[in-house]
Design a protein around this motif. Structure first.
Motif, PDB file in Angstrom:
ATOM      1  N   ILE A 501      -9.667  11.706  -0.658  1.00 36.07           N
ATOM      2  CA  ILE A 501      -9.379  11.262   0.703  1.00 36.07           C
ATOM      3  C   ILE A 501      -8.391  10.105   0.659  1.00 36.07           C
ATOM      4  O   ILE A 501      -8.416   9.284  -0.260  1.00 36.07           O
ATOM      5  CB  ILE A 501     -10.665  10.844   1.444  1.00 36.07           C
ATOM      6  CG1 ILE A 501     -10.402  10.725   2.954  1.00 36.07           C
ATOM      7  CG2 ILE A 501     -11.234   9.539   0.882  1.00 36.07           C
ATOM      8  CD1 ILE A 501     -11.667  10.665   3.779  1.00 36.07           C
ATOM      9  N   ARG A 502      -7.497  10.069   1.633  1.00 37.24           N
ATOM     10  CA  ARG A 502      -6.537   8.982   1.800  1.00 37.24           C
ATOM     11  C   ARG A 502      -7.011   8.125   2.961  1.00 37.24           C
ATOM     12  O   ARG A 502      -7.241   8.634   4.057  1.00 37.24           O
ATOM     13  CB  ARG A 502      -5.150   9.551   2.079  1.00 37.24           C
ATOM     14  CG  ARG A 502      -4.066   8.529   2.431  1.00 37.24           C
ATOM     15  CD  ARG A 502      -2.816   9.307   2.837  1.00 37.24           C
ATOM     16  NE  ARG A 502      -1.676   8.466   3.162  1.00 37.24           N
ATOM     17  CZ  ARG A 502      -1.398   8.007   4.388  1.00 37.24           C
ATOM     18  NH1 ARG A 502      -2.217   8.260   5.392  1.00 37.24           N
ATOM     19  NH2 ARG A 502      -0.321   7.286   4.610  1.00 37.24           N
ATOM     20  N   LEU A 503      -7.169   6.845   2.730  1.00 36.31           N
ATOM     21  CA  LEU A 503      -7.541   5.915   3.788  1.00 36.31           C
ATOM     22  C   LEU A 503      -6.264   5.305   4.344  1.00 36.31           C
ATOM     23  O   LEU A 503      -5.585   4.524   3.668  1.00 36.31           O
ATOM     24  CB  LEU A 503      -8.465   4.816   3.255  1.00 36.31           C
ATOM     25  CG  LEU A 503      -9.772   5.276   2.601  1.00 36.31           C
ATOM     26  CD1 LEU A 503     -10.602   4.064   2.188  1.00 36.31           C
ATOM     27  CD2 LEU A 503     -10.572   6.178   3.541  1.00 36.31           C
ATOM     28  N   ASP A 504      -5.918   5.682   5.557  1.00 34.86           N
ATOM     29  CA  ASP A 504      -4.715   5.165   6.186  1.00 34.86           C
ATOM     30  C   ASP A 504      -4.843   3.656   6.372  1.00 34.86           C
ATOM     31  O   ASP A 504      -5.880   3.152   6.795  1.00 34.86           O
ATOM     32  CB  ASP A 504      -4.533   5.864   7.541  1.00 34.86           C
ATOM     33  CG  ASP A 504      -3.220   5.510   8.213  1.00 34.86           C
ATOM     34  OD1 ASP A 504      -2.209   5.408   7.504  1.00 34.86           O
ATOM     35  OD2 ASP A 504      -3.219   5.355   9.445  1.00 34.86           O
ATOM     36  N   HIS A 505      -3.778   2.931   6.038  1.00 35.21           N
ATOM     37  CA  HIS A 505      -3.733   1.470   6.177  1.00 35.21           C
ATOM     38  C   HIS A 505      -5.001   0.844   5.575  1.00 35.21           C
ATOM     39  O   HIS A 505      -5.780   0.168   6.248  1.00 35.21           O
ATOM     40  CB  HIS A 505      -3.595   1.080   7.648  1.00 35.21           C
ATOM     41  CG  HIS A 505      -3.128  -0.335   7.841  1.00 35.21           C
ATOM     42  ND1 HIS A 505      -1.836  -0.742   7.610  1.00 35.21           N
ATOM     43  CD2 HIS A 505      -3.798  -1.445   8.226  1.00 35.21           C
ATOM     44  CE1 HIS A 505      -1.736  -2.038   7.860  1.00 35.21           C
ATOM     45  NE2 HIS A 505      -2.902  -2.493   8.227  1.00 35.21           N
ATOM     46  N   VAL A 506      -5.184   1.068   4.291  1.00 38.44           N
ATOM     47  CA  VAL A 506      -6.407   0.628   3.614  1.00 38.44           C
ATOM     48  C   VAL A 506      -6.588  -0.884   3.656  1.00 38.44           C
ATOM     49  O   VAL A 506      -7.709  -1.399   3.500  1.00 38.44           O
ATOM     50  CB  VAL A 506      -6.414   1.140   2.154  1.00 38.44           C
ATOM     51  CG1 VAL A 506      -5.389   0.393   1.311  1.00 38.44           C
ATOM     52  CG2 VAL A 506      -7.801   1.051   1.530  1.00 38.44           C
ATOM     53  N   MET A 507      -5.505  -1.638   3.899  1.00 41.70           N
ATOM     54  CA  MET A 507      -5.625  -3.099   3.989  1.00 41.70           C
ATOM     55  C   MET A 507      -6.573  -3.531   5.091  1.00 41.70           C
ATOM     56  O   MET A 507      -7.053  -4.668   5.112  1.00 41.70           O
ATOM     57  CB  MET A 507      -4.253  -3.734   4.203  1.00 41.70           C
ATOM     58  CG  MET A 507      -3.274  -3.529   3.057  1.00 41.70           C
ATOM     59  SD  MET A 507      -2.439  -1.923   3.125  1.00 41.70           S
ATOM     60  CE  MET A 507      -1.237  -2.199   4.430  1.00 41.70           C
ATOM     61  N   ASP A 553      -1.474   1.789   0.910  1.00 41.77           N
ATOM     62  CA  ASP A 553      -1.245   0.345   0.837  1.00 41.77           C
ATOM     63  C   ASP A 553       0.235   0.011   0.971  1.00 41.77           C
ATOM     64  O   ASP A 553       0.790  -0.751   0.190  1.00 41.77           O
ATOM     65  CB  ASP A 553      -1.812  -0.217  -0.468  1.00 41.77           C
ATOM     66  CG  ASP A 553      -1.337   0.529  -1.703  1.00 41.77           C
ATOM     67  OD1 ASP A 553      -0.714   1.601  -1.556  1.00 41.77           O
ATOM     68  OD2 ASP A 553      -1.576   0.052  -2.821  1.00 41.77           O
ATOM     69  N   LEU A 554       0.871   0.594   1.995  1.00 43.33           N
ATOM     70  CA  LEU A 554       2.275   0.309   2.267  1.00 43.33           C
ATOM     71  C   LEU A 554       2.375  -0.818   3.284  1.00 43.33           C
ATOM     72  O   LEU A 554       1.515  -0.974   4.146  1.00 43.33           O
ATOM     73  CB  LEU A 554       2.979   1.554   2.818  1.00 43.33           C
ATOM     74  CG  LEU A 554       2.894   2.817   1.950  1.00 43.33           C
ATOM     75  CD1 LEU A 554       3.570   3.983   2.649  1.00 43.33           C
ATOM     76  CD2 LEU A 554       3.515   2.578   0.580  1.00 43.33           C
ATOM     77  N   GLY A 555       3.436  -1.595   3.214  1.00 48.01           N
ATOM     78  CA  GLY A 555       3.611  -2.685   4.164  1.00 48.01           C
ATOM     79  C   GLY A 555       3.261  -4.022   3.546  1.00 48.01           C
ATOM     80  O   GLY A 555       3.463  -4.257   2.353  1.00 48.01           O
ATOM     81  N   THR A 556       2.718  -4.916   4.368  1.00 50.68           N
ATOM     82  CA  THR A 556       2.376  -6.267   3.919  1.00 50.68           C
ATOM     83  C   THR A 556       1.021  -6.229   3.225  1.00 50.68           C
ATOM     84  O   THR A 556      -0.017  -6.117   3.876  1.00 50.68           O
ATOM     85  CB  THR A 556       2.332  -7.235   5.119  1.00 50.68           C
ATOM     86  OG1 THR A 556       3.570  -7.132   5.835  1.00 50.68           O
ATOM     87  CG2 THR A 556       2.124  -8.661   4.655  1.00 50.68           C
ATOM     88  N   VAL A 557       1.020  -6.321   1.900  1.00 53.42           N
ATOM     89  CA  VAL A 557      -0.213  -6.201   1.121  1.00 53.42           C
ATOM     90  C   VAL A 557      -0.382  -7.442   0.245  1.00 53.42           C
ATOM     91  O   VAL A 557       0.349  -7.627  -0.727  1.00 53.42           O
ATOM     92  CB  VAL A 557      -0.191  -4.947   0.212  1.00 53.42           C
ATOM     93  CG1 VAL A 557      -1.579  -4.704  -0.373  1.00 53.42           C
ATOM     94  CG2 VAL A 557       0.289  -3.726   0.979  1.00 53.42           C
ATOM     95  N   PRO A 558      -1.332  -8.307   0.552  1.00 51.92           N
ATOM     96  CA  PRO A 558      -1.567  -9.477  -0.306  1.00 51.92           C
ATOM     97  C   PRO A 558      -1.991  -9.050  -1.707  1.00 51.92           C
ATOM     98  O   PRO A 558      -2.634  -8.009  -1.891  1.00 51.92           O
ATOM     99  CB  PRO A 558      -2.699 -10.220   0.417  1.00 51.92           C
ATOM    100  CG  PRO A 558      -2.712  -9.684   1.814  1.00 51.92           C
ATOM    101  CD  PRO A 558      -2.234  -8.278   1.714  1.00 51.92           C
ATOM    102  N   ASP A 559      -1.634  -9.847  -2.691  1.00 52.04           N
ATOM    103  CA  ASP A 559      -1.970  -9.520  -4.080  1.00 52.04           C
ATOM    104  C   ASP A 559      -3.472  -9.334  -4.272  1.00 52.04           C
ATOM    105  O   ASP A 559      -3.905  -8.425  -4.990  1.00 52.04           O
ATOM    106  CB  ASP A 559      -1.461 -10.621  -5.019  1.00 52.04           C
ATOM    107  CG  ASP A 559       0.057 -10.640  -5.123  1.00 52.04           C
ATOM    108  OD1 ASP A 559       0.686  -9.616  -4.780  1.00 52.04           O
ATOM    109  OD2 ASP A 559       0.609 -11.678  -5.550  1.00 52.04           O
ATOM    110  N   TYR A 560      -4.279 -10.198  -3.616  1.00 49.45           N
ATOM    111  CA  TYR A 560      -5.722 -10.109  -3.835  1.00 49.45           C
ATOM    112  C   TYR A 560      -6.291  -8.789  -3.322  1.00 49.45           C
ATOM    113  O   TYR A 560      -7.282  -8.271  -3.866  1.00 49.45           O
ATOM    114  CB  TYR A 560      -6.446 -11.291  -3.177  1.00 49.45           C
ATOM    115  CG  TYR A 560      -6.654 -11.173  -1.681  1.00 49.45           C
ATOM    116  CD1 TYR A 560      -7.810 -10.591  -1.159  1.00 49.45           C
ATOM    117  CD2 TYR A 560      -5.703 -11.642  -0.787  1.00 49.45           C
ATOM    118  CE1 TYR A 560      -8.001 -10.480   0.215  1.00 49.45           C
ATOM    119  CE2 TYR A 560      -5.886 -11.536   0.582  1.00 49.45           C
ATOM    120  CZ  TYR A 560      -7.038 -10.962   1.075  1.00 49.45           C
ATOM    121  OH  TYR A 560      -7.233 -10.848   2.429  1.00 49.45           O
TER     122      TYR A 560
END
Length: 762
Positions: A501-507, A553-560
């Motif tokens: 499964i792909r979780l859209d906008h997983v952030m 995890d595309l877009g603004t993704v913090p390292d943590y």
């Protein structure tokens, strides 16, 4: 000491509930959250914050809430860990020695798993006085050998004046998500497609589950693919243009009835009414028009299928039940299968079907679709009146439950076929970030949503003004109070139909960009969610369903965030277009993380053919999305540089097709050879999973969705130029598959496809 200012109080409350004081966008630019935004979002969360006095009271209530109840609503621990939970009791000084806490651990069926007691002579871990009363926090050690799952932890206090009893949800989760053993030593590949885009001589104008079966069997047995990536299959209203996006669905818990193959239902053929209507010249002519069209006519297909489903359902009742509404009694094995499905699905399916019945009735009364917010007051929430309505209209409610049962059975059959055909993973499904605010899911779960805010994304180069997706975000406070029930159900319902499964906008598991309602996206800020709790639930549901999890995890993704996702074995989602160094050069194959899925492009980006020709740039210019000629030229120049970087990367890997150089002018058009070279580049990466988009292999020009457009562009409607029956003989598909298969050799005989999770380390 000076009195705190209203601004400092606003900041203090915002921090407590997870509203970010500032954030950095994808370019690293600092953005401070304004007081106006903080106040608007706090109000949307239900806090009274219009004065300093209200803020003081809100902070006091927030800080004291954990002390005024016996235990928290939910606690999550990792399997095998030595842990404890806290209880809070109002006790006079010294009374701890007289108190005994009796506890009981029950599983999801209600059966007792463990029981025990703590005390007497309890030790106070912490003491606090509230309004002159003494409160004591004590700790209960939890068993460290309880298997993963969901439990009820009940506590009874002996020795207190009022002998309080309370319970909480205890969730025991694995440390990591499930990863198939097959991926321990082998990387695999597959095709991604939009199911509605499949055309065939037998479907009713859009791809259906029978078409998908043919694709799965063909891809597995003839091409050696091990997964098929799908667009979200969530329920939609299926009205163009505003209710066709699979990423803004009607309800994510259930399936789109457009994908049902009516001709696989026994009651469809045994219904005299259905056969007669189906055989008419008018209906057959309509089907031909729908099949021949290069676009999916959602409204007409939905109308045709709903009419025939209605006929089939009436026949189903006639053949399988006796009695009148609401006292329908199942009489046959097929009816009992439906009843078992309804019982297993429980309240969510019941409420979904009630919503559908209510909306259908309101549409008939008013001759148009109405929003549930405008319904009669007693039906605007899933309360007693709505449930009583459902009991009075049991037969029609069961119709919508029947539709979901039929869809569920057909999709499960596809996954069974995928595994039987030798696929290591099978279906790779997609879970959208949210649902439309006027749909069934938002009605069902409205108490868990923030209705006075939208979610979106901060400004970036792609969208300088930011993005507003128009969907209501989850309320993290309400989710925790519920024991995360809506999230658990959402994951469980979507994980049951495939192997990944792909979780859209997983952030969004960690933070989500909230925008005050009716404000510009630039006025939004991030709101934090209980990241570790949500990761644990994803891991638990993944392990139970034996599903691999990929996080978009595309877009603004913090390292943590990426670090924690990797630690939980949630695969990263890597798009070739975006995998670059600061100078624009593509990352080498060895720089892709092993724990990832790699693709060339996505549904929101141009196809390979469109990218190479600049079709997307021309379309945007034609829609006046590019302000002036200088901007158009800049976009074209950047595209030429991007194409050059791709060609240079191929040259470095000795993959440039004959006659091509790193100069884009040497390759004016995308060719099958260049398409194969780019996918071979992906196949050489460290990523354990690689997907090729069907439209890239078929040289489709137009992209699936042009973000930022609704009426101006026909998103989510295009069909593939080649039919399902034509796939088998298409040399472009055959040759691309051969390239991917040779680069990603997989020996199924060396593995048991039913094995448990492997030992892959992030």
């Amino acid at each position: 000491m000076s009195e705190p200012t209203e601004e400092s109080l606003l900041a203090a409350l915002a921090e407590r509930v997870g509203i970010a004081n500032h954030y950095h966008d994808i370019a690293g630019t600092y953005h401070a959250t304004t007081n106006q935004t903080k106040r608007a979002l706090l109000s949307a969360m239900g806090f009274a914050v219009q004065s300093a006095a209200e803020l003081v009271q809100a902070i006091k209530a927030w800080d004291e809430a954990p002390w005024r109840r016996l235990c928290d609503p939910v606690r999550i621990i990792r399997a095998g860990s030595k842990d404890h939970l806290s209880c809070t009791l109002p006790l006079e000084d010294g009374r701890e020695r007289d108190i005994v806490l009796h506890w009981r651990l029950s599983d999801e069926t209600g059966a007792m798993v463990r029981r025990g007691q703590t005390g007497p002579s309890l030790e106070a871990a912490e003491v606090r006085f509230l309004d002159g009363r003494r409160y004591v926090r004590v700790e209960i050690a939890l068993p460290d050998d309880v298997s993963i799952g969901y439990y009820t932890f009940s506590i009874q206090v002996e020795g207190a004046i009022d002998a309080p009893v309370s319970s909480m949800r205890l969730i025991v989760a694995p440390e990591q998500c499930y990863v198939p053993q097959e991926l321990e030593h082998h990387s695999v590949w597959g095709f991604a497609l939009q199911l509605y885009s499949l055309s065939s001589a037998r479907n009713w104008g859009c791809g259906d589950f029978t078409d998908l079966n043919k694709v799965v069997e063909w891809a597995a047995k003839h091409l050696g693919a091990h997964l098929i990536g799908l667009n979200p299959l969530h329920a939609l209203r299926n009205t163009f243009p505003h209710h066709t996006s699979p990423y803004a669905p009607f309800n994510r818990l259930y399936l789109n009835e457009l994908y049902i193959d009516l001709e696989r239902l026994p009651e469809f053929f045994s219904s005299e009414d259905a056969r007669r209507a189906f055989a008419t010249t008018e209906f057959q002519a309509q089907l031909k028009l729908l099949r021949d069209s290069r676009r999916v006519d959602y409204d007409s297909i939905a109308s045709a299928k709903r009419t025939m489903l209605d006929f089939a359902y009436r026949q189903f009742l006639k053949e399988n039940y006796r009695g009148e509404e609401p006292e329908l009694a199942a009489q046959t094995p097929r009816a009992k299968l439906l009843e078992r499905f309804i019982e297993t699905e429980g309240e969510p399916l019941e409420l979904y079907a009630i919503f559908q019945t209510l909306e259908e009735e309101r549409r008939l009364i008013q001759s148009k679709m109405t929003m549930w917010q405008d319904w009669p007051a007693q039906f605007r929430s899933p309360g007693q009146a709505a449930r009583e309505y459902g009991r009075r209209h049991r037969k029609r409610v069961r119709f919508f439950q029947y539709i979901q049962w039929v869809a569920s059975e057909q999709l499960k059959e596809t996954q069974r076929l995928a595994k039987e055909s030798g696929m290591a993973i099978g279906l790779y499904n997609d879970l959208a970030l949210g649902a439309e605010r006027n749909g069934a899911e938002s009605w069902m779960y409205q108490r868990f949503l923030i209705h006075d805010a939208d979610c979106g994304a901060p400004p970036d180069a792609f969208a300088p003004e930011g993005q507003n997706w128009g969907m209501a975000p989850w309320n993290p406070i309400a989710l925790k109070e519920s024991g995360y029930e809506p999230i658990i159900r959402l994951l469980r319902n979507n994980l049951r139909f495939g192997g990944a499964i792909r979780l859209d906008h997983v952030m969004a598991l960690a933070r989500l960009f909230w925008i005050p309602r009716d404000r510009a996206a630039s006025e939004g800020t991030y709101v934090h969610y209980p990241f570790q709790d949500l990761l644990a639930i994803v891991a638990l549901e993944s392990a139970r369903a034996k599903n691999l999890v990929i996080g978009e995890d595309l877009g603004t993704v913090p390292d943590y965030v990426r670090e924690q996702l990797a630690k939980s074995r949630i695969f990263s989602y890597r798009v070739l277009y975006f995998e670059r160094h600061e100078d624009g050069a593509l990352k080498g194959p060895e720089e892709f993380p092993e724990q990832s899925l790699a693709v060339v492009t996505t549904h929101d980006l141009p196809t390979l053919t469109g990218f190479w020709s600049g079709e997307d740039l021309r379309v945007r210019a034609g829609l006046s999305a590019v302000p002036d000629d200088a901007s158009k030229q800049q976009a074209w120049d950047e595209r030429q540089r991007d194409k050059g970087h791709l060609l240079c990367a191929l040259k470095k890997e000795l993959l440039l097709p004959p006659g091509m150089t790193e100069d884009p002018s040497s390759v004016p058009l995308m060719t099958p050879a260049l398409c194969q070279a780019l996918h071979l580049y992906l196949a050489r990466t460290s990523s354990l999973l690689v997907l090729a988009n069907l439209e890239d292999a078929l040289e489709e020009l137009s992209q699936t969705n042009l973000p930022g457009t609704v009426e101006a562009h026909p998103n989510w409607t295009r069909k593939y130029a080649v039919s399902v029956d034509g796939f088998l003989g298409d040399p472009r598909l055959r040759d691309l598959a051969a390239v991917l298969r040779s680069a990603r050799r997989y020996d199924k005989s060396s593995h048991d496809s039913t094995a448990s999770a492997g030992r892959l380390e992030p």
